[in-house]
Design a protein around this motif. Structure first.
Motif, PDB file in Angstrom:
ATOM      1  N   PHE A 101       0.752  -0.982   0.011  1.00 61.03           N
ATOM      2  CA  PHE A 101       0.047  -0.023  -0.039  1.00 61.03           C
ATOM      3  C   PHE A 101       0.951   1.424   0.013  1.00 61.03           C
TER       4      PHE A 101
ATOM      5  N   VAL B 294      -4.721  -2.272   7.615  1.00 57.23           N
ATOM      6  CA  VAL B 294      -3.357  -2.124   7.293  1.00 57.23           C
ATOM      7  C   VAL B 294      -2.303  -3.040   8.173  1.00 57.23           C
TER       8      VAL B 294
ATOM      9  N   TYR C  11       1.101  -2.679   4.103  1.00 59.12           N
ATOM     10  CA  TYR C  11       0.330  -3.238   3.233  1.00 59.12           C
ATOM     11  C   TYR C  11      -1.219  -3.299   3.612  1.00 59.12           C
ATOM     12  N   VAL C  12      -2.106  -3.507   2.801  1.00 59.72           N
ATOM     13  CA  VAL C  12      -3.315  -3.384   2.704  1.00 59.72           C
ATOM     14  C   VAL C  12      -4.060  -4.812   2.503  1.00 59.72           C
TER      15      VAL C  12
END
Length: 189
Positions: A21, A164, A182-183
């Motif tokens: 992300f 996240v 990160y998502v």
């Protein structure tokens, strides 16, 4: 010797698939900018940075490497999530700071502010000890999820209301060691 960071393109954590992300370069650039701003705003004030454990430890370490002003550091530990993806709505103080903050310039450092529940608690708690000032610095802010009126003085990134992981943020205590954010990958659900 070059540093090696754990930064895969995708990662599975507790059965969920995550994708990048915010990458490492974006994080580094933004933290450098925040450090410059903090240097300007707190020149000659010798602030104390208070990291909120466990999530903020990586962000705080990087912020500390990007400020050149005299400063101190301490930690508090709160809990409002447990092992869940959603806050319980209750804040529990698990560790209080050791430093005396009366008359000091306090900078609360958090990994993420979503509802604002924990930070609202923290700001009120710090003000009880009569500091000279209390500022809030958060790597991430989920503005659309915020329910409590908390002034955030320094924000790394405003993000949507998504779960996240990485760069100190966890899912049931896993994933903190990822060096990027990160998502959840909704395309792979």
């Amino acid at each position: 010797m070059s540093a090696s960071f754990y930064q895969p393109d995708t990662v599975t954590c507790n059965g969920e698939q995550f994708k990048i992300f915010i990458n490492r370069q974006q994080i580094d650039e933004r933290i450098s900018q925040l450090g410059e701003q903090l240097d300007k705003d707190f020149a000659d004030k010798k602030p104390i940075f208070i990291g909120i454990l466990n999530g903020a430890f990586i962000f705080l370490a990087d912020i500390m490497r990007h400020v050149s002003i005299p400063c101190e550091v301490d930690f508090m530990k709160l809990s409002s999530y447990g092992d869940e993806k959603v806050s319980s709505g209750q804040v529990t103080e698990l560790k209080h700071i050791d430093a005396k903050i009366e008359g000091r310039h306090v900078i609360l450092v958090e990994d993420i502010i979503d509802t604002g529940l924990s930070m609202n608690y923290m700001v009120k708690r710090m003000k009880e000890e009569n500091p000279a000032s209390v500022s809030v610095c958060s790597l991430l802010h989920k503005k659309e999820a915020t329910k409590f009126d908390v002034q955030i003085d320094y924000v790394g990134f405003e993000i949507p209301n998504a779960f996240v992981l990485g760069y100190g943020l966890d899912y049931a205590q896993e994933g903190r060691n990822l060096s990027q954010i990160y998502v959840i990958d909704k395309e792979n659900d």
